[in-house]
Design a protein around this motif. Structure first.
Motif, PDB file in Angstrom:
ATOM      1  N   GLY A 128       0.812  -1.208   0.000  1.00  0.00           N
ATOM      2  CA  GLY A 128       0.000   0.000   0.000  1.00  0.00           C
ATOM      3  C   GLY A 128       0.845   1.257   0.000  1.00  0.00           C
ATOM      4  O   GLY A 128       0.536   2.232  -0.703  1.00  0.00           O
ATOM      5  N   ARG A 129       1.911   1.223   0.765  1.00  0.00           N
ATOM      6  CA  ARG A 129       2.798   2.395   0.831  1.00  0.00           C
ATOM      7  C   ARG A 129       3.477   2.659  -0.507  1.00  0.00           C
ATOM      8  O   ARG A 129       3.584   3.802  -0.949  1.00  0.00           O
ATOM      9  N   ILE A 130       3.957   1.585  -1.166  1.00  0.00           N
ATOM     10  CA  ILE A 130       4.681   1.790  -2.418  1.00  0.00           C
ATOM     11  C   ILE A 130       3.729   2.180  -3.549  1.00  0.00           C
ATOM     12  O   ILE A 130       4.071   3.008  -4.409  1.00  0.00           O
ATOM     13  N   ILE A 131       2.513   1.635  -3.562  1.00  0.00           N
ATOM     14  CA  ILE A 131       1.525   2.038  -4.569  1.00  0.00           C
ATOM     15  C   ILE A 131       1.196   3.517  -4.415  1.00  0.00           C
ATOM     16  O   ILE A 131       1.154   4.280  -5.393  1.00  0.00           O
ATOM     17  N   ALA A 132       0.968   3.947  -3.179  1.00  0.00           N
ATOM     18  CA  ALA A 132       0.593   5.341  -2.914  1.00  0.00           C
ATOM     19  C   ALA A 132       1.679   6.315  -3.338  1.00  0.00           C
ATOM     20  O   ALA A 132       1.381   7.439  -3.747  1.00  0.00           O
ATOM     21  N   ALA A 133       2.948   5.881  -3.255  1.00  0.00           N
ATOM     22  CA  ALA A 133       4.059   6.794  -3.527  1.00  0.00           C
ATOM     23  C   ALA A 133       4.627   6.696  -4.936  1.00  0.00           C
ATOM     24  O   ALA A 133       5.400   7.569  -5.348  1.00  0.00           O
ATOM     25  N   SER A 134       4.239   5.650  -5.699  1.00  0.00           N
ATOM     26  CA  SER A 134       4.935   5.389  -6.960  1.00  0.00           C
ATOM     27  C   SER A 134       4.291   6.038  -8.177  1.00  0.00           C
ATOM     28  O   SER A 134       4.823   5.917  -9.285  1.00  0.00           O
ATOM     29  N   ASN A 135       3.130   6.680  -8.004  1.00  0.00           N
ATOM     30  CA  ASN A 135       2.445   7.335  -9.134  1.00  0.00           C
ATOM     31  C   ASN A 135       2.221   6.379 -10.300  1.00  0.00           C
ATOM     32  O   ASN A 135       2.421   6.732 -11.471  1.00  0.00           O
ATOM     33  N   GLY A 136       1.798   5.157  -9.986  1.00  0.00           N
ATOM     34  CA  GLY A 136       1.475   4.192 -11.023  1.00  0.00           C
ATOM     35  C   GLY A 136       2.622   3.319 -11.487  1.00  0.00           C
ATOM     36  O   GLY A 136       2.425   2.414 -12.298  1.00  0.00           O
ATOM     37  N   LEU A 137       3.829   3.562 -10.986  1.00  0.00           N
ATOM     38  CA  LEU A 137       4.979   2.766 -11.417  1.00  0.00           C
ATOM     39  C   LEU A 137       4.894   1.329 -10.932  1.00  0.00           C
ATOM     40  O   LEU A 137       5.290   0.396 -11.627  1.00  0.00           O
ATOM     41  N   VAL A 138       4.379   1.128  -9.723  1.00  0.00           N
ATOM     42  CA  VAL A 138       4.313  -0.202  -9.127  1.00  0.00           C
ATOM     43  C   VAL A 138       2.895  -0.478  -8.635  1.00  0.00           C
ATOM     44  O   VAL A 138       2.260   0.394  -8.040  1.00  0.00           O
ATOM     45  N   ASP A 139       2.391  -1.675  -8.912  1.00  0.00           N
ATOM     46  CA  ASP A 139       1.140  -2.107  -8.304  1.00  0.00           C
ATOM     47  C   ASP A 139       1.212  -3.608  -8.076  1.00  0.00           C
ATOM     48  O   ASP A 139       2.248  -4.237  -8.279  1.00  0.00           O
ATOM     49  N   GLY A 140       0.126  -4.187  -7.642  1.00  0.00           N
ATOM     50  CA  GLY A 140       0.136  -5.614  -7.363  1.00  0.00           C
ATOM     51  C   GLY A 140      -0.858  -5.950  -6.282  1.00  0.00           C
ATOM     52  O   GLY A 140      -1.870  -5.255  -6.104  1.00  0.00           O
ATOM     53  N   THR A 141      -0.568  -7.010  -5.530  1.00  0.00           N
ATOM     54  CA  THR A 141      -1.464  -7.432  -4.465  1.00  0.00           C
ATOM     55  C   THR A 141      -0.668  -8.151  -3.393  1.00  0.00           C
ATOM     56  O   THR A 141       0.541  -8.372  -3.538  1.00  0.00           O
ATOM     57  N   THR A 142      -1.360  -8.533  -2.300  1.00  0.00           N
ATOM     58  CA  THR A 142      -0.690  -9.215  -1.204  1.00  0.00           C
ATOM     59  C   THR A 142      -1.203 -10.649  -1.061  1.00  0.00           C
ATOM     60  O   THR A 142      -2.335 -10.961  -1.434  1.00  0.00           O
ATOM     61  N   ILE A 143      -0.352 -11.503  -0.528  1.00  0.00           N
ATOM     62  CA  ILE A 143      -0.704 -12.881  -0.188  1.00  0.00           C
ATOM     63  C   ILE A 143      -0.193 -13.092   1.233  1.00  0.00           C
ATOM     64  O   ILE A 143       1.008 -12.943   1.486  1.00  0.00           O
TER      65      ILE A 143
END
Length: 349
Positions: A302-317
Protein backbone atom coordinates in the motif's frame (compact mmCIF):
# COMPACT_ATOMS: atom_id res chain seq x y z
CA UNK A 1 2.97 -32.28 4.93
CA UNK A 2 5.43 -29.38 4.87
CA UNK A 3 8.60 -29.73 2.81
CA UNK A 4 11.74 -30.70 4.73
CA UNK A 5 13.72 -28.06 2.80
CA UNK A 6 11.27 -25.33 3.83
CA UNK A 7 11.32 -26.41 7.50
CA UNK A 8 15.13 -26.59 7.50
CA UNK A 9 15.41 -23.09 6.04
CA UNK A 10 12.87 -21.69 8.50
CA UNK A 11 14.66 -23.30 11.46
CA UNK A 12 17.92 -21.74 10.30
CA UNK A 13 16.60 -18.26 9.58
CA UNK A 14 14.49 -17.90 12.72
CA UNK A 15 17.65 -18.32 14.82
CA UNK A 16 19.39 -15.44 13.05
CA UNK A 17 18.83 -11.95 14.52
CA UNK A 18 17.19 -9.32 12.31
CA UNK A 19 16.00 -6.50 14.57
CA UNK A 20 14.41 -3.65 12.60
CA UNK A 21 17.16 -1.14 11.75
CA UNK A 22 19.91 -3.75 12.29
CA UNK A 23 19.30 -6.34 9.54
CA UNK A 24 22.74 -6.53 7.87
CA UNK A 25 23.81 -9.78 9.51
CA UNK A 26 20.57 -11.44 8.43
CA UNK A 27 21.16 -10.32 4.82
CA UNK A 28 24.54 -12.08 4.94
CA UNK A 29 22.90 -15.38 5.92
CA UNK A 30 20.20 -14.92 3.26
CA UNK A 31 22.82 -14.26 0.59
CA UNK A 32 24.58 -17.54 1.34
CA UNK A 33 21.36 -19.59 1.30
CA UNK A 34 20.12 -17.98 -1.92
CA UNK A 35 23.40 -18.28 -3.79
CA UNK A 36 23.64 -21.97 -2.80
CA UNK A 37 20.30 -22.37 -4.61
CA UNK A 38 21.52 -20.69 -7.79
CA UNK A 39 20.17 -17.16 -7.33
CA UNK A 40 22.03 -14.05 -8.42
CA UNK A 41 22.11 -11.84 -5.32
CA UNK A 42 22.62 -8.07 -5.24
CA UNK A 43 22.68 -5.80 -2.19
CA UNK A 44 21.32 -2.29 -2.06
CA UNK A 45 20.68 -0.02 0.89
CA UNK A 46 17.86 -1.64 2.84
CA UNK A 47 17.25 -4.23 0.12
CA UNK A 48 18.57 -7.59 -1.01
CA UNK A 49 17.52 -8.72 -4.51
CA UNK A 50 17.67 -12.37 -5.58
CA UNK A 51 17.09 -13.17 -9.25
CA UNK A 52 16.66 -16.28 -11.35
CA UNK A 53 17.07 -16.72 -15.09
CA UNK A 54 13.86 -14.77 -15.94
CA UNK A 55 13.90 -11.93 -13.40
CA UNK A 56 10.92 -9.99 -14.73
CA UNK A 57 8.62 -13.03 -14.97
CA UNK A 58 7.34 -12.95 -11.38
CA UNK A 59 8.24 -10.59 -8.54
CA UNK A 60 7.74 -11.30 -4.85
CA UNK A 61 8.65 -9.13 -1.89
CA UNK A 62 8.98 -9.96 1.81
CA UNK A 63 10.28 -7.81 4.65
CA UNK A 64 12.93 -9.51 6.78
CA UNK A 65 13.06 -7.25 9.83
CA UNK A 66 11.60 -8.46 13.10
CA UNK A 67 10.70 -6.68 16.28
CA UNK A 68 13.33 -6.30 18.97
CA UNK A 69 14.93 -3.67 21.15
CA UNK A 70 17.71 -1.13 20.85
CA UNK A 71 19.96 0.09 23.63
CA UNK A 72 19.43 3.87 23.91
CA UNK A 73 21.56 4.56 27.00
CA UNK A 74 23.11 2.94 30.10
CA UNK A 75 20.86 -0.03 30.91
CA UNK A 76 18.07 1.62 28.87
CA UNK A 77 16.26 -0.23 26.10
CA UNK A 78 13.47 0.91 23.80
CA UNK A 79 11.30 -0.74 21.16
CA UNK A 80 13.45 -0.74 18.02
CA UNK A 81 10.65 -0.05 15.51
CA UNK A 82 9.83 3.33 17.04
CA UNK A 83 13.51 4.30 17.37
CA UNK A 84 14.20 3.23 13.76
CA UNK A 85 11.25 5.31 12.58
CA UNK A 86 12.60 8.34 14.45
CA UNK A 87 9.28 8.37 16.28
CA UNK A 88 8.91 9.38 19.91
CA UNK A 89 5.18 8.92 20.27
CA UNK A 90 2.69 6.13 19.92
CA UNK A 91 0.26 7.70 17.47
CA UNK A 92 -2.31 4.89 17.62
CA UNK A 93 -2.73 4.94 13.85
CA UNK A 94 -1.75 1.39 12.96
CA UNK A 95 -2.64 -2.15 13.89
CA UNK A 96 0.90 -2.62 15.24
CA UNK A 97 0.66 0.29 17.66
CA UNK A 98 -2.83 -0.57 18.81
CA UNK A 99 -1.73 -4.09 19.62
CA UNK A 100 1.59 -3.12 21.18
CA UNK A 101 -0.17 -0.79 23.59
CA UNK A 102 -2.13 -3.80 24.85
CA UNK A 103 0.46 -6.57 24.98
CA UNK A 104 3.50 -5.13 26.76
CA UNK A 105 3.00 -7.74 29.49
CA UNK A 106 3.60 -10.52 26.97
CA UNK A 107 7.30 -9.64 26.85
CA UNK A 108 7.89 -10.24 30.55
CA UNK A 109 10.56 -12.92 31.19
CA UNK A 110 11.45 -13.29 27.50
CA UNK A 111 15.09 -14.19 26.84
CA UNK A 112 17.01 -11.71 24.69
CA UNK A 113 20.56 -11.27 23.44
CA UNK A 114 22.72 -8.43 22.14
CA UNK A 115 24.57 -8.69 18.82
CA UNK A 116 26.77 -6.68 16.45
CA UNK A 117 24.47 -5.40 13.67
CA UNK A 118 26.89 -5.98 10.76
CA UNK A 119 28.46 -9.30 11.66
CA UNK A 120 25.81 -10.78 13.95
CA UNK A 121 28.48 -11.52 16.59
CA UNK A 122 26.95 -12.38 19.96
CA UNK A 123 27.43 -9.76 22.71
CA UNK A 124 25.62 -11.21 25.72
CA UNK A 125 22.24 -12.39 26.93
CA UNK A 126 19.57 -11.13 29.31
CA UNK A 127 15.97 -11.50 30.45
CA UNK A 128 13.22 -8.87 30.20
CA UNK A 129 11.95 -8.21 33.71
CA UNK A 130 9.52 -5.40 32.90
CA UNK A 131 8.00 -3.67 29.85
CA UNK A 132 5.84 -0.57 30.00
CA UNK A 133 4.81 2.59 28.17
CA UNK A 134 6.66 5.55 29.69
CA UNK A 135 4.18 8.36 30.42
CA UNK A 136 6.88 10.98 29.83
CA UNK A 137 8.37 9.62 26.58
CA UNK A 138 5.17 7.88 25.42
CA UNK A 139 7.22 4.99 24.11
CA UNK A 140 7.79 1.35 25.03
CA UNK A 141 10.56 0.97 27.61
CA UNK A 142 12.12 -2.32 28.71
CA UNK A 143 14.08 -3.26 31.81
CA UNK A 144 16.53 -6.14 31.27
CA UNK A 145 18.62 -8.18 33.68
CA UNK A 146 22.02 -9.21 32.31
CA UNK A 147 22.83 -6.56 29.68
CA UNK A 148 23.97 -3.73 31.95
CA UNK A 149 27.25 -3.30 30.04
CA UNK A 150 25.75 -2.98 26.54
CA UNK A 151 26.46 0.37 24.82
CA UNK A 152 23.92 2.62 23.11
CA UNK A 153 23.10 1.62 19.54
CA UNK A 154 23.38 -2.12 20.14
CA UNK A 155 20.40 -4.16 18.84
CA UNK A 156 18.76 -6.65 21.19
CA UNK A 157 17.04 -9.64 19.59
CA UNK A 158 14.54 -12.03 21.13
CA UNK A 159 16.00 -15.52 21.56
CA UNK A 160 13.97 -17.67 19.24
CA UNK A 161 13.66 -21.03 17.56
CA UNK A 162 10.94 -22.74 15.56
CA UNK A 163 8.39 -24.70 17.56
CA UNK A 164 6.40 -27.40 15.77
CA UNK A 165 3.38 -28.39 17.83
CA UNK A 166 0.83 -30.78 16.37
CA UNK A 167 -0.52 -28.96 13.32
CA UNK A 168 1.01 -25.50 13.91
CA UNK A 169 4.33 -23.70 13.50
CA UNK A 170 5.17 -21.17 16.22
CA UNK A 171 7.83 -18.56 16.92
CA UNK A 172 8.49 -14.97 15.90
CA UNK A 173 7.15 -15.75 12.42
CA UNK A 174 6.59 -12.19 11.15
CA UNK A 175 8.09 -12.18 8.62
CA UNK A 176 10.86 -14.73 8.59
CA UNK A 177 8.36 -17.36 7.43
CA UNK A 178 7.91 -15.46 4.13
CA UNK A 179 11.68 -15.12 3.70
CA UNK A 180 12.02 -18.89 4.19
CA UNK A 181 9.26 -19.47 1.63
CA UNK A 182 11.11 -17.45 -1.00
CA UNK A 183 14.44 -19.19 -0.32
CA UNK A 184 12.60 -22.51 -0.63
CA UNK A 185 11.06 -21.35 -3.91
CA UNK A 186 14.56 -21.04 -5.40
CA UNK A 187 15.19 -24.66 -4.34
CA UNK A 188 12.25 -25.57 -6.59
CA UNK A 189 13.68 -23.68 -9.58
CA UNK A 190 12.09 -20.23 -9.22
CA UNK A 191 13.19 -18.03 -12.16
CA UNK A 192 11.82 -14.64 -11.14
CA UNK A 193 12.88 -11.98 -8.62
CA UNK A 194 12.57 -11.98 -4.84
CA UNK A 195 13.00 -8.76 -2.89
CA UNK A 196 13.94 -8.88 0.78
CA UNK A 197 13.37 -5.51 2.44
CA UNK A 198 14.59 -3.96 5.69
CA UNK A 199 12.78 -1.70 8.16
CA UNK A 200 9.20 -2.53 7.19
CA UNK A 201 8.14 -2.52 10.84
CA UNK A 202 9.25 1.12 11.07
CA UNK A 203 7.48 2.06 7.84
CA UNK A 204 10.59 2.60 5.69
CA UNK A 205 10.97 -0.51 3.52
CA UNK A 206 8.84 0.75 0.62
CA UNK A 207 11.36 3.55 -0.03
CA UNK A 208 14.18 1.08 -0.68
CA UNK A 209 11.95 -1.01 -2.94
CA UNK A 210 10.68 1.99 -4.91
CA UNK A 211 14.25 3.13 -5.60
CA UNK A 212 14.95 -0.24 -7.24
CA UNK A 213 11.86 -0.01 -9.46
CA UNK A 214 12.73 3.54 -10.49
CA UNK A 215 16.15 2.33 -11.65
CA UNK A 216 15.44 -1.14 -13.04
CA UNK A 217 11.68 -1.71 -13.28
CA UNK A 218 9.88 -2.43 -16.53
CA UNK A 219 6.57 -1.17 -17.89
CA UNK A 220 4.55 -3.74 -15.92
CA UNK A 221 5.71 -3.97 -12.33
CA UNK A 222 3.28 -6.49 -10.91
CA UNK A 223 4.44 -7.13 -7.37
CA UNK A 224 3.25 -9.80 -4.92
CA UNK A 225 4.01 -8.80 -1.34
CA UNK A 226 3.91 -11.71 1.11
CA UNK A 227 3.53 -11.51 4.88
CA UNK A 228 1.59 -12.76 7.90
CA UNK A 229 -1.83 -11.42 8.92
CA UNK A 230 -3.05 -11.36 12.55
CA UNK A 231 -6.25 -12.83 13.94
CA UNK A 232 -7.47 -12.78 17.55
CA UNK A 233 -7.71 -16.56 18.00
CA UNK A 234 -6.72 -19.88 16.49
CA UNK A 235 -10.36 -20.50 15.58
CA UNK A 236 -10.67 -17.24 13.63
CA UNK A 237 -7.31 -17.78 11.92
CA UNK A 238 -8.24 -21.31 10.90
CA UNK A 239 -11.44 -20.22 9.15
CA UNK A 240 -9.33 -19.51 6.05
CA UNK A 241 -6.06 -20.82 4.65
CA UNK A 242 -4.97 -17.63 2.88
CA UNK A 243 -5.56 -13.93 3.50
CA UNK A 244 -6.00 -11.57 0.53
CA UNK A 245 -6.60 -7.82 0.36
CA UNK A 246 -8.24 -5.45 -2.09
CA UNK A 247 -6.76 -2.43 -0.30
CA UNK A 248 -5.15 -1.24 2.90
CA UNK A 249 -5.13 2.07 4.78
CA UNK A 250 -2.79 3.57 2.16
CA UNK A 251 -4.04 2.51 -1.28
CA UNK A 252 -6.24 0.26 -3.42
CA UNK A 253 -4.43 -2.76 -4.86
CA UNK A 254 -4.43 -3.87 -8.49
CA UNK A 255 -7.87 -5.51 -9.08
CA UNK A 256 -6.75 -7.87 -11.86
CA UNK A 257 -3.81 -9.18 -9.83
CA UNK A 258 -5.97 -9.66 -6.76
CA UNK A 259 -8.56 -11.52 -8.86
CA UNK A 260 -5.78 -13.71 -10.27
CA UNK A 261 -4.86 -14.89 -6.78
CA UNK A 262 -8.51 -15.37 -5.88
CA UNK A 263 -9.00 -17.51 -9.00
CA UNK A 264 -5.94 -19.62 -8.15
CA UNK A 265 -7.35 -20.18 -4.65
CA UNK A 266 -10.69 -21.30 -6.10
CA UNK A 267 -9.00 -23.58 -8.64
CA UNK A 268 -6.77 -25.11 -5.95
CA UNK A 269 -9.57 -25.55 -3.42
CA UNK A 270 -7.89 -23.12 -1.01
CA UNK A 271 -10.12 -21.14 1.34
CA UNK A 272 -9.46 -17.39 1.60
CA UNK A 273 -10.66 -14.18 3.19
CA UNK A 274 -10.33 -10.53 2.18
CA UNK A 275 -8.83 -8.84 5.25
CA UNK A 276 -10.11 -5.37 4.37
CA UNK A 277 -13.69 -6.71 4.29
CA UNK A 278 -13.10 -8.54 7.57
CA UNK A 279 -11.74 -5.36 9.22
CA UNK A 280 -14.62 -3.25 7.94
CA UNK A 281 -17.16 -5.77 9.27
CA UNK A 282 -15.42 -5.76 12.67
CA UNK A 283 -15.51 -1.95 12.71
CA UNK A 284 -19.27 -2.00 12.19
CA UNK A 285 -19.53 -4.17 15.31
CA UNK A 286 -17.27 -1.75 17.20
CA UNK A 287 -19.35 1.20 16.05
CA UNK A 288 -22.54 -0.51 17.24
CA UNK A 289 -20.91 -0.92 20.66
CA UNK A 290 -19.81 2.71 20.80
CA UNK A 291 -16.14 1.91 20.18
CA UNK A 292 -13.79 3.79 17.81
CA UNK A 293 -12.85 2.02 14.55
CA UNK A 294 -9.61 0.08 14.25
CA UNK A 295 -7.18 0.52 11.36
CA UNK A 296 -7.82 -1.76 8.38
CA UNK A 297 -4.05 -2.29 8.30
CA UNK A 298 -1.01 -0.86 6.58
CA UNK A 299 1.17 -2.89 4.21
CA UNK A 300 4.43 -2.43 2.35
CA UNK A 301 2.52 -2.70 -0.92
CA UNK A 302 0.00 0.00 0.00
CA UNK A 303 2.80 2.40 0.83
CA UNK A 304 4.68 1.79 -2.42
CA UNK A 305 1.52 2.04 -4.57
CA UNK A 306 0.59 5.34 -2.91
CA UNK A 307 4.06 6.79 -3.53
CA UNK A 308 4.94 5.39 -6.96
CA UNK A 309 2.45 7.34 -9.13
CA UNK A 310 1.48 4.19 -11.02
CA UNK A 311 4.98 2.77 -11.42
CA UNK A 312 4.31 -0.20 -9.13
CA UNK A 313 1.14 -2.11 -8.30
CA UNK A 314 0.14 -5.61 -7.36
CA UNK A 315 -1.46 -7.43 -4.46
CA UNK A 316 -0.69 -9.22 -1.20
CA UNK A 317 -0.70 -12.88 -0.19
CA UNK A 318 -0.70 -13.50 3.56
CA UNK A 319 -0.67 -16.33 6.09
CA UNK A 320 -3.31 -16.07 8.86
CA UNK A 321 -1.62 -16.17 12.28
CA UNK A 322 -2.29 -15.65 15.97
CA UNK A 323 -0.06 -14.04 18.61
CA UNK A 324 0.91 -11.15 16.31
CA UNK A 325 4.22 -9.43 17.12
CA UNK A 326 5.08 -11.82 19.92
CA UNK A 327 7.46 -14.74 20.33
CA UNK A 328 4.51 -17.09 20.07
CA UNK A 329 2.98 -16.16 16.74
CA UNK A 330 1.61 -19.34 15.17
CA UNK A 331 0.33 -20.53 11.80
CA UNK A 332 -1.33 -23.79 10.85
CA UNK A 333 0.59 -26.25 8.68
CA UNK A 334 -2.46 -26.29 6.42
CA UNK A 335 -2.26 -22.53 5.82
CA UNK A 336 1.49 -22.60 5.23
CA UNK A 337 1.11 -25.43 2.69
CA UNK A 338 -1.64 -23.48 0.90
CA UNK A 339 0.55 -20.36 0.92
CA UNK A 340 3.48 -22.25 -0.63
CA UNK A 341 1.15 -23.78 -3.23
CA UNK A 342 -0.10 -20.33 -4.29
CA UNK A 343 3.48 -19.03 -4.60
CA UNK A 344 4.35 -21.99 -6.83
CA UNK A 345 1.29 -21.50 -9.01
CA UNK A 346 1.78 -17.74 -9.37
CA UNK A 347 5.38 -18.25 -10.45
CA UNK A 348 4.80 -21.43 -12.48
CA UNK A 349 7.51 -23.10 -10.37
Amino acid sequence: MLSDDFIDVLKLLIRQPSVVGAEHSFFRVLQRELEERGAKVTWYEGLLVAQGSEPMSTMFSAHIDRHGLICTGPNEFQYAAFVSANRTDLLNNSVSEELMSKITERFHHENVYAYEPWSGVYRGKGVIKHAYICEFRNNLIFEIDGLEGVVAGTPIAFKDKLHIKEDRLAGQLDNVISAAALVHLFSLGFKGTAFFTAQEESGKSWRYLLEWFRRFGGSTNRLFVIDTSPFPSVASANEQQIVLREKDANATFNPETTQLIEALCVKSGISYLFKNRYAEAENKKREANGLPPSSIGSTELGRIIAASNGLVDGTTIQIPTTGYHTMHESASNDSVNAFLEILRRVSNT
